[in-house]
Design an enzyme around this catalytic site. Structure first.
Site, short mmCIF file in Angstrom:
data_model
loop_
_atom_site.label_atom_id
_atom_site.label_comp_id
_atom_site.label_asym_id
_atom_site.label_seq_id
_atom_site.Cartn_x
_atom_site.Cartn_y
_atom_site.Cartn_z
N HIS A 262 -1.59 50.24 77.49
CA HIS A 262 -0.40 50.55 76.69
C HIS A 262 0.81 50.07 77.48
CE1 HIS A 262 2.36 52.68 74.13
NE2 HIS A 262 2.93 53.17 75.20
N ASP A 264 4.59 49.50 77.70
CA ASP A 264 5.87 49.79 77.06
C ASP A 264 6.75 48.55 77.13
OD1 ASP A 264 5.57 52.53 76.21
OD2 ASP A 264 5.44 53.03 78.34
N ASP A 374 1.57 56.01 71.22
CA ASP A 374 2.57 56.74 72.01
C ASP A 374 3.86 57.03 71.25
OD1 ASP A 374 3.55 57.90 74.35
OD2 ASP A 374 4.43 56.03 75.07
N HIS A 578 9.49 52.17 71.10
CA HIS A 578 9.54 53.64 71.19
C HIS A 578 10.13 54.21 72.48
CE1 HIS A 578 5.30 52.95 72.69
NE2 HIS A 578 5.74 53.78 73.61
ZN LIG Z 1 4.78 54.15 75.43
#
Ligand SMILES: [Zn+2]
Length: 994
Positions: A262, A264, A374, A578
């Site tokens: 994941h 970001d 997330d 996000h």
């Molecule tokens: Zn994240």
């Protein structure tokens, strides 16, 4: 028998830590290391490799915050190692506890081709197997000294979050730079012991299996000669073979492992660093795919693929090859893993349009799952958007973070505001960073709430957040748990294969209706207000740019700016990531976002201006354009009319204490404190403000959450409040009153305006904000008795109760709205509309006379100090309007109106709209030319009030035919111009141009 579990567990831990793991690399020789420090930002790979080096030794400090150091390591494989597996161990000074949150590297060969990434849990580089003695080794490492922002004492304010404030202090100590022999037998012994030791700890003490494993481990440890681990590892493994070979129970939970990182797209690092994070992780993952035939890796976010394509073409080639083999899986089909609370209707749709189109064009892959592990809660407009994009599944695990209520399902059908249902899975492993630990696997199996009717779940497996991905150790552990008594069965597969299987085994899952509210991170609806404003303004400028450019293209041959709009959309979509739109990134990210939004606005204003001038022509006079989806003051929706006075008047009269503003529809009293004590609806003969109360009340609360400062506002913030009732000055202005206030170190300037002919009081607020750890709200205590209120979301609105009967309702003490909240008693209602705020709360109290006061508060500003210690300092602008006597349709109309103000430009030509619709319940959200460049006109519309509607669409341009399309503008079949829409139904129509 005596219970010796503790004794054995302690023995296993010590022998693993102190003897067996160190024996994985029994022999090593140091490599020579040299370094070149890039003067500022990262440089191209060829430049980094060619730069002059100077010596550096293990034990030396290196790496200023956010710097890049190019290390060269060189050495020779000793003759004695011929035939063995040789690796380089390159430890940049890693702390194994925080992969992805500190220094990282990407290793290149001298020709610039990537080998693999380096991170705290993955610091080995393949050299040769079998090695030749005397072989020369030469590798280059692009080492990034990203500082640690989230430390062991988390959430402390730090200046490290921006290159401009981070200083020059070296952050890391070069740890180990060796060539080493890998003993695969010992490495496999470590894997055997970890899997069995971790499984044992999860099994019931009363069960035989736990003890079978314990005795096998004991026998294996007895077989290990602690002075000759390498010589005895094979014998130890033989003693474990039996317990590793007993198969799983028939009812064992089935876990689909999906290799994952994941990453970001920005968070505790700037956007530019994510470009390199993605390159490092994908280089690792393509290497792992080559080594491990059964392994499958999934990566979401088309933006991240686009970055590798542009910046690391050599890595991208490897990705493309692995995708074509079906084992590197583009997942999710969105441009980024965006927030889903705040993005507006069209933006949420375009996340899927641009994501899915990229994967289709680059790889010929169509995703059917939305992948948002997330994201901080899920708006109830999303199911219809997922379906209209041609997808059918959703994955997230974030709702497991909710503080109060436990969600009742892991696999279920999620129903949105229009009735669309999406098959949804929450991985019961409760993390997107599964590392194949026994405790995680056992938790997934135990936690799974749909046992008895379903038996499958998904585990995103690999280091995430800052990247890293899956390791060979995770793959090895998964292999041992494929069919192992006492464990869930673990198997690698693609997300789509999991969803297809899960849906087949659970065809009629339970249903959850409405938003998936995350009972945490509620402050993200308000933090970094300038980022929020940038998003809202960009969304509406894009609406205008598409509308006027399409109108001008059809009417005048104006060149439609396809490429510019495509690029700008992708920029705006990226910033809905996000941790960007929610305001939870470091200062660097938000400082850049502000500049980017300004550049986006300048470009879009130029497109709008050029298109409007082409439409307005050269004639004398001026023309007023209305981009809102409803006619306004004589100007049609999506058209233009000669500018001029639209009639009506507002009077501003001094009163005993303050001023009275009045027009034909409402009368407003502003007192000497600048507070609104009365808003009277003249036609309904009804007061809007609760008796004895005042609206336009700014309230400031202390705001110091227990953790996650930029993310969270904790319920106790409400216990203390300061009402800003002192005004420095209250003075008349045209159609209204100006109010000036000072408080703390801050100032507020407001203009309260009652426009002629409008039933709305506008409040334009400018705040020079210099508070810390405070939460400011703008309050409207209203004389309305309402069980529930409506908050706008994508393509419609969602209802929330105004009471707190249950823990689920009480937990929603801060929630998201788009352009309006609306509340009503039968026949009469009110709306609060805004141009850039999202957070709000609605509460109710009962007065002594039995009447109910419903208080609506818009959240304006916060001032958390982590991760950006200067969050929200400086100047902010907000516009709100209280709309009186408003049905929900009025709320919709005024919401658009405040976000899409009229524009008047020189010229003499009125402009007929390209399309009109004869019922205001139907809202057109996009008029644009088709993305394929065909010149076709695309119109997207929806039913906006939650009712059923029949309406006729009238185009005013010649066209060949009209087809119903999905969001990607792909035809689904013929359509007519007589529309019947279900509540909140969304439709996309495509007009072929003659
Ligand atoms: Zn994240």
């Amino acid at each position: 028998m005596h219970d010796d579990r503790k004794l054995l567990e302690s023995r296993l831990k010590r022998v693993l830590d102190e003897r067996i793991r160190p024996a994985v690399y029994p022999e090593s020789v140091p490599l020579q290391v040299e370094v070149w420090v890039a003067p500022d930002e990262p440089v191209p790979v060829a430049e980094g490799i060619a730069a002059p080096r100077s010596p550096i030794a293990v034990g030396e400090r290196w790496g200023r915050p956010w710097g890049t150091s190019w290390l060269t390591v060189s050495g020779t494989v000793p003759d004695a190692w011929a035939g063995r597996t040789v690796e380089a161990i390159l430890d940049l000074g890693f702390d194994r506890n925080m992969p992805g949150f500190q220094c990282e590297g990407l290793v290149y060969r001298p020709d610039g081709s990537p080998v693999k990434g380096l991170n705290p849990c993955n610091s080995w580089v393949p050299v040769a197997s079998p090695a030749r003695g005397g072989e020369e080794v030469l590798l280059h490492v692009e080492a990034a000294s990203n500082p640690v922002i989230l430390d062991y004492h988390p959430f402390l304010p730090t200046d490290l979050g921006d290159k401009d404030t981070a200083g020059d202090e070296p952050q890391y100590t070069l740890a180990r730079m060796d060539l080493a022999v890998l003993d695969e037998e010992v490495w496999n012994l470590v894997m055997d012991l970890e899997v069995l030791g971790e499984l044992m700890a999860e099994l019931p003490v009363e069960g035989a299996r736990r003890w079978e494993i314990a005795r096998a481990i004991e026998r294996a440890l007895d077989a290990v000669d602690l002075q000759d681990v390498n010589g005895t590892a094979a014998a130890a493994r033989e003693r474990l073979a039996g317990v590793l070979a007993t198969p799983a129970e028939p009812s064992a939970h089935r876990l689909t492992a999906v290799g994952h990182a994941h990453i970001d797209s920005a968070w505790l690092w700037p956007l530019r660093e994510t470009v390199r994070k993605v390159a490092r992780t994908t280089a690792n993952m393509t290497a792992l795919l080559e080594q491990e035939p059964g392994f499958v890796y999934a990566m979401s976010q088309a933006q991240q693929y686009a970055w590798i394509k542009e910046h690391r073409p050599e890595v991208y080639e490897r990705v493309k090859k692995a995708v074509s083999e079906g084992r590197f899986v583009p997942a999710g089909g969105m441009w980024v893993e965006s927030d889903t609370n705040m993005p507006g209707s069209e933006a949420m749709a375009r996340q899927f349009v641009h994501g899915k189109r990229f994967f289709l064009q680059e790889f010929g892959v169509e995703n059917e799952e939305a992948w948002l592990p997330d994201t901080f809660g899920f708006a109830a407009g999303l199911p219809q958007i997922i379906k209209e994009a041609g997808s059918r599944w959703l994955l997230t695990q974030k709702i497991s973070w909710s503080q109060v209520n436990t969600f009742p399902h892991h696999t279920f059908s999620w129903e949105g505001i229009d009735g669309t249902r999406i098959f949804t899975h929450f991985p019961p492993v409760d993390t997107y960073n599964c590392s194949m630990k026994g405790s995680e696997i056992a938790h997934a199996a135990r936690n799974f709430k749909d046992k008895g009717v379903a038996g499958s779940s998904l585990a995103p497996t690999g280091w995430g957040d800052g990247g890293g991905g899956t390791t060979r150790e995770m793959v090895a552990k998964a292999a041992r748990m494929r069919d192992l008594e006492g464990s869930a069965r673990v198997e690698w597969d693609r997300p789509a294969a999991f969803f297809a299987r899960a849906q087949a085994e659970y065809p009629d899952p339970p249903v959850w209706v409405g938003e998936l509210y995350l009972e945490l991170h509620r402050g993200t609806l308000t933090s970094q207000a300038r980022t929020k404003r940038g998003n809202r303004r960009s969304e509406h400028l894009l609406h205008e740019a598409e509308l006027w450019a399409a109108t001008a293209a059809v009417r005048t041959g104006f060149p439609y700016p396809y490429a510019d709009l495509d690029r700008i959309w992708k920029t705006v979509l990226l910033h809905q990531f996000h941790d960007i739109l929610p305001g939870s990134s470091i200062a660097w990210v938000h400082r850049e976002a502000e500049l980017t939004y300004a550049a986006v606005a300048a470009e879009l204003e130029a497109i709008i201006d050029a298109a409007q001038r082409a439409l307005a022509g050269d004639g004398p006079g001026s023309v007023t354009f209305n981009a809102a989806p409803h006619a306004r003051r004589g100007v049609p929706a999506g058209g233009a009319a000669p500018a001029g006075s639209r009639g009506g008047a507002t009077t501003v009269t001094p009163a005993e204490d303050g001023y009275v503003l009045a027009n034909d529809l409402i009368r407003v009293t502003v007192d000497g404190r600048g507070l609104v004590t009365s808003v009277y609806d003249l036609a309904a003969e009804r007061e809007a403000i609760a008796p004895g109360q005042a609206a336009n009340l700014l309230q400031v609360h202390p705001d110091f959450p227990n953790m996650w400062d930029a993310w969270d506002v904790d319920r106790f913030y409400r216990n203390t409040v300061t009402d800003l009732t002192d005004a420095d000055e209250v003075s008349p202005v045209p159609d209204g009153v100006a109010v000036l206030r000072s408080f703390g170190s801050s100032k507020v300037r407001q203009r309260l305006v009652l426009p002629p002919g409008a039933a709305r009081l506008e409040i334009h607020t400018e705040v020079d904000w210099h508070e810390t750890e405070k939460f400011m709200k703008l309050a409207f205590p209203l004389d309305v008795h309402a069980e529930r209120y409506a908050a706008e979301t994508q393509y419609g609105h969602v209802f929330r109760p105004t009471h707190t009967n249950t823990s689920w309702e009480a937990a929603k003490f801060e929630a998201c709205n788009h352009r309006f909240v609306h509340l009503e008693e039968p026949g009469w209602g009110l709306a609060l509309v805004n141009d850039s705020t999202y957070g709000h709360d609605v509460t109710r109290t009962v007065r002594a006379d039995g009447g109910t006061t419903t208080t609506v508060r818009a959240s304006l500003l916060r001032a958390p100090r982590f991760p950006d210690p200067q969050t929200d300092q400086g100047t902010h602008r907000f516009s709100h309007a209280l709309v009186v006597g408003a049905a929900v349709g009025d709320a919709v109309r005024e919401g658009y109106a405040i976000n899409l103000p009229e524009r008047t430009v020189p010229g003499g030509n009125p402009v007929e709209p390209l399309v009109t619709v004869d019922d205001d319940a139907v809202v057109i959200t996009a008029v644009k030319l088709a993305d394929d460049g065909s010149g076709d006109v695309v119109v997207r519309l929806y039913e906006s009030r939650g009712g059923r509607v029949r309406a006729r669409l009238t185009p005013s341009f010649p066209f060949d035919g009209v087809t119903e399309c999905d969001l990607l503008e792909r035809p689904r079949g013929e359509a007519g111009l007589d529309l019947r829409l279900r509540p909140f139904q969304l439709r996309t129509l495509r007009f072929s141009i003659v």
